[in-house]
Every structure is written in structure tokens, then in C-alpha cells.
Design a protein around this motif. Structure first.
Motif, PDB file in Angstrom:
ATOM      1  N   SER A 176       0.830  -1.293   0.259  1.00  0.00           N
ATOM      2  CA  SER A 176      -0.034  -0.032  -0.081  1.00  0.00           C
ATOM      3  C   SER A 176       0.806   1.213  -0.002  1.00  0.00           C
ATOM      4  CB  SER A 176      -0.917   0.046   1.132  1.00  0.00           C
ATOM      5  OG  SER A 176      -1.740   1.390   1.101  1.00  0.00           O
ATOM      6  N   ALA A 177       0.689   2.078  -0.961  1.00  0.00           N
ATOM      7  CA  ALA A 177       1.321   3.282  -1.252  1.00  0.00           C
ATOM      8  C   ALA A 177       0.695   4.471  -1.597  1.00  0.00           C
ATOM      9  CB  ALA A 177       2.776   2.727  -2.183  1.00  0.00           C
ATOM     10  N   PRO A 188      12.419 -10.754 -24.634  1.00  0.00           N
ATOM     11  CA  PRO A 188      11.786 -11.879 -25.616  1.00  0.00           C
ATOM     12  C   PRO A 188      10.609 -12.536 -25.491  1.00  0.00           C
ATOM     13  CG  PRO A 188      14.332 -12.214 -24.826  1.00  0.00           C
ATOM     14  CD  PRO A 188      13.638 -11.000 -24.102  1.00  0.00           C
ATOM     15  N   ALA A 189      10.108 -13.415 -26.211  1.00  0.00           N
ATOM     16  CA  ALA A 189       8.861 -14.082 -25.979  1.00  0.00           C
ATOM     17  C   ALA A 189       9.184 -15.083 -25.126  1.00  0.00           C
ATOM     18  CB  ALA A 189       8.405 -14.707 -27.727  1.00  0.00           C
ATOM     19  N   ASN A 190       7.791 -15.267 -24.434  1.00  0.00           N
ATOM     20  CA  ASN A 190       7.616 -16.438 -23.626  1.00  0.00           C
ATOM     21  C   ASN A 190       8.756 -16.169 -22.291  1.00  0.00           C
ATOM     22  OD1 ASN A 190       6.278 -17.864 -25.361  1.00  0.00           O
ATOM     23  ND2 ASN A 190       7.966 -18.587 -26.533  1.00  0.00           N
ATOM     24  N   LYS A 191       9.119 -14.722 -22.022  1.00  0.00           N
ATOM     25  CA  LYS A 191       9.688 -14.593 -20.778  1.00  0.00           C
ATOM     26  C   LYS A 191       8.697 -13.736 -19.941  1.00  0.00           C
ATOM     27  CE  LYS A 191      13.735 -16.006 -22.020  1.00  0.00           C
ATOM     28  NZ  LYS A 191      14.531 -17.004 -21.362  1.00  0.00           N
ATOM     29  N   SER A 192       9.269 -13.401 -18.632  1.00  0.00           N
ATOM     30  CA  SER A 192       8.460 -12.417 -17.480  1.00  0.00           C
ATOM     31  C   SER A 192       8.761 -11.281 -17.365  1.00  0.00           C
ATOM     32  CB  SER A 192       8.696 -13.515 -16.067  1.00  0.00           C
ATOM     33  OG  SER A 192       8.238 -14.802 -16.135  1.00  0.00           O
ATOM     34  N   ILE A 193       7.664 -10.508 -17.131  1.00  0.00           N
ATOM     35  CA  ILE A 193       7.994  -9.241 -16.831  1.00  0.00           C
ATOM     36  C   ILE A 193       7.503  -9.121 -15.469  1.00  0.00           C
ATOM     37  CG2 ILE A 193       7.402  -6.690 -17.284  1.00  0.00           C
ATOM     38  CD1 ILE A 193       7.134  -7.859 -20.390  1.00  0.00           C
ATOM     39  N   ARG A 194       8.079  -8.065 -14.572  1.00  0.00           N
ATOM     40  CA  ARG A 194       7.621  -8.055 -13.196  1.00  0.00           C
ATOM     41  C   ARG A 194       7.629  -6.694 -12.924  1.00  0.00           C
ATOM     42  NH1 ARG A 194      10.764  -8.351  -8.005  1.00  0.00           N
ATOM     43  NH2 ARG A 194       9.378  -8.935  -6.436  1.00  0.00           N
ATOM     44  N   VAL A 195       6.227  -6.053 -12.486  1.00  0.00           N
ATOM     45  CA  VAL A 195       6.103  -4.596 -11.937  1.00  0.00           C
ATOM     46  C   VAL A 195       6.238  -4.909 -10.496  1.00  0.00           C
ATOM     47  CG1 VAL A 195       4.813  -2.520 -12.129  1.00  0.00           C
ATOM     48  CG2 VAL A 195       5.272  -4.130 -14.073  1.00  0.00           C
ATOM     49  N   THR A 196       6.864  -3.887  -9.536  1.00  0.00           N
ATOM     50  CA  THR A 196       6.865  -3.674  -8.190  1.00  0.00           C
ATOM     51  C   THR A 196       6.544  -2.361  -7.839  1.00  0.00           C
ATOM     52  OG1 THR A 196       9.204  -3.533  -8.168  1.00  0.00           O
ATOM     53  CG2 THR A 196       7.943  -5.834  -7.806  1.00  0.00           C
ATOM     54  N   VAL A 197       5.976  -2.135  -6.593  1.00  0.00           N
ATOM     55  CA  VAL A 197       5.728  -0.821  -5.776  1.00  0.00           C
ATOM     56  C   VAL A 197       6.352  -1.250  -4.557  1.00  0.00           C
ATOM     57  CG1 VAL A 197       4.438   1.270  -5.271  1.00  0.00           C
ATOM     58  CG2 VAL A 197       3.907   0.316  -7.466  1.00  0.00           C
ATOM     59  N   MET A 198       7.322  -0.576  -4.123  1.00  0.00           N
ATOM     60  CA  MET A 198       8.067  -0.759  -2.750  1.00  0.00           C
ATOM     61  C   MET A 198       8.337   0.595  -1.927  1.00  0.00           C
ATOM     62  SD  MET A 198       7.912  -4.199  -2.260  1.00  0.00           S
ATOM     63  CE  MET A 198       7.476  -5.546  -3.458  1.00  0.00           C
ATOM     64  N   PRO A 199       8.170   0.334  -0.936  1.00  0.00           N
ATOM     65  CA  PRO A 199       8.654   1.638   0.174  1.00  0.00           C
ATOM     66  C   PRO A 199      10.131   1.656  -0.018  1.00  0.00           C
ATOM     67  CG  PRO A 199       7.890  -0.080   1.659  1.00  0.00           C
ATOM     68  CD  PRO A 199       7.645  -0.706   0.243  1.00  0.00           C
ATOM     69  N   GLU A 200      10.794   3.144  -0.152  1.00  0.00           N
ATOM     70  CA  GLU A 200      12.331   3.208   0.141  1.00  0.00           C
ATOM     71  C   GLU A 200      12.133   4.504   0.931  1.00  0.00           C
ATOM     72  OE1 GLU A 200      15.040   4.603  -3.299  1.00  0.00           O
ATOM     73  OE2 GLU A 200      14.467   2.485  -3.476  1.00  0.00           O
ATOM     74  N   ALA A 201      13.423   4.762   1.590  1.00  0.00           N
ATOM     75  CA  ALA A 201      13.782   5.717   2.344  1.00  0.00           C
ATOM     76  C   ALA A 201      12.993   7.221   1.904  1.00  0.00           C
ATOM     77  CB  ALA A 201      15.051   5.931   2.667  1.00  0.00           C
ATOM     78  N   GLY A 202      12.038   7.820   2.352  1.00  0.00           N
ATOM     79  CA  GLY A 202      11.662   9.049   1.715  1.00  0.00           C
ATOM     80  C   GLY A 202      10.854   9.047   0.715  1.00  0.00           C
ATOM     81  N   GLY A 203      10.072   7.983   0.410  1.00  0.00           N
ATOM     82  CA  GLY A 203       9.355   7.662  -0.923  1.00  0.00           C
ATOM     83  C   GLY A 203       9.174   6.186  -1.220  1.00  0.00           C
ATOM     84  N   PHE A 204       8.905   6.098  -2.422  1.00  0.00           N
ATOM     85  CA  PHE A 204       8.471   4.849  -3.048  1.00  0.00           C
ATOM     86  C   PHE A 204       9.133   4.742  -4.245  1.00  0.00           C
ATOM     87  CE2 PHE A 204       4.920   6.066  -0.621  1.00  0.00           C
ATOM     88  CZ  PHE A 204       4.429   4.841   0.462  1.00  0.00           C
TER      89      PHE A 204
END
Length: 216
Positions: free
Chosen positions: A87-88, A113-129
Motif C-alpha cells: 500500500s503506497a 524476448p517472447a515467453n519470458k517474464s516481466i515484473r512490476v513492483t511498488v515498494m517503499p524506500e527511504a523518503g518515498g516509494f
């Protein structure tokens, strides 16, 4: 376009040959139109220079929505796209953040490339996200990384795989983020993959606060 037309009219041709020439001219016209639109987008982003429409934004929900929006494109290449986020909430312009993230996800799908993975993340970090988009495409060579946000620069995988690209996407993304006080970053993961991310401070600039220009 004119040269193609002149060559096409230089001597009699078959109907199929004329059809190919017209198709080539239409394709080039489409590319030029796309370039003009990208240049207008860049000019518009730079001229904004201030936050006019900020409100409370849940970054995790915004990012999850962007992922859902691109699932069909990823599935067409057999790619698996996932999202992970805490939660951000910050006060910022959601349209600019959304456009910046869309550009990064679109690039990941395009160059991974085809048949690969893509990862999207939202994480806290000092002073923000921090919002990150990691794909399994080849990493960008060290000698090109300092120029990634230069206008019209196309490094490595982009220059080889994207005939329709103009090297403006990351320049535009950087401007969007600069307006909201964010910063764009690139790194190679331990596995050798590409990760583009941007950091957003928990406290965004004041409404209408101008930002000093910086090189694209």
C-alpha cells in the motif's frame, strides 16, 4: 516519400509492383506521423513544468491498473506479467505517473524476448516509494547507459528490434517524472536482466511549483 514515388514512376511496372510501392509510401507516411506525434508529446511534457492536477494517489493500485491494461499485449508474445506492491499513497499528478509507467511497461514488452517474464513492483524506500519494471531482455551495455534518456538515442536492443522507434520514449518519461519530483533509474539485475525504475518522494512538490529544466 517523394523519392519512392519518383522511382516508382521511372518506368512501367506490374500492378503488384505498384501495389508494393504504394504500401511502402503509406508505411513511411505512418512512421513520419508517429514521429511528429512523439515530438509533440515531448514538447508538451517539457512545457508543463509544474504540477497542476495533483491529488491523493494509491501507487499500488495505479500500477496494478497499468499491468492489467498491458496484459493482452504481453500474452500475444507469450510473456507472463506479474505485479507486486505494498500500500503506497502519495499526493501527485496521477496522469503523469501513469504515462511514465506505461512507457516503461511498453518498452519491457517490446524488447523482452517472447515467453519470458516481466515484473512490476511498488515498494517503499527511504523518503518515498520505488516503482520498478524488470524484464528478461538483455542488459544495456555500460557505454550506452549514460545516454539512455537522450533524444533519438537508441541503444542495443532498441536499435536492433524496433524499426518504428525514435528514441524518444525515455526522454518523455524522464520529463514526466521530473515534473512530479521523481527520478528515473536503470540497473542490471544479478541475473543480468534489465530493470527500469523511478523513485517518487512521499512529499511531492507544491502545486504549481516550477521545476528547473535539466537535460533530457
Amino acid at each position: 516519400l517523394r523519392n519512392v514515388g519518383e522511382v516508382g514512376l521511372s518506368h512501367p511496372r506490374t500492378p503488384d509492383e505498384y501495389r508494393d510501392i504504394v504500401a511502402s509510401m503509406l508505411e513511411e507516411e505512418r512512421r513520419l506521423q508517429s514521429l511528429v506525434l512523439r515530438l509533440l508529446e515531448l514538447a508538451g511534457a517539457e512545457s508543463a513544468g509544474r504540477i497542476e492536477h495533483r491529488r491523493p494517489v494509491r501507487l499500488d493500485q495505479l500500477a496494478a491498473g497499468c499491468v492489467d491494461e498491458f496484459l493482452v499485449l504481453a500474452e500475444e508474445k507469450g510473456q507472463r506479467m506479474t505485479f507486486e506492491g505494498t500500500s503506497a499513497e502519495i499526493v501527485t499528478d496521477p496522469v503523469l505517473i501513469q504515462q511514465a509507467l506505461r512507457n516503461l511497461i511498453d518498452n519491457a514488452i517490446k524488447y523482452s524476448p517472447a515467453n519470458k517474464s516481466i515484473r512490476v513492483t511498488v515498494m517503499p524506500e527511504a523518503g518515498g516509494f520505488r516503482v520498478s519494471v524488470t524484464d528478461e531482455g538483455e542488459g544495456i551495455p555500460p557505454e550506452h547507459r549514460a545516454r539512455l534518456t537522450e533524444r533519438f538515442f537508441r541503444a542495443g536492443r532498441a536499435s536492433r528490434q524496433d524499426r518504428d522507434g525514435f528514441g524518444l520514449g525515455l526522454s518523455i518519461t524522464k520529463v514526466y517524472l521530473r515534473v512530479v519530483g521523481g527520478t528515473l533509474h536503470y540497473e542490471i539485475t544479478p541475473a543480468g536482466f534489465s530493470c527500469f525504475s523511478f523513485f517518487l518522494p512521499a512529499t511531492s512538490p507544491e502545486i504549481g511549483a516550477p521545476h528547473a529544466p535539466s537535460p533530457a
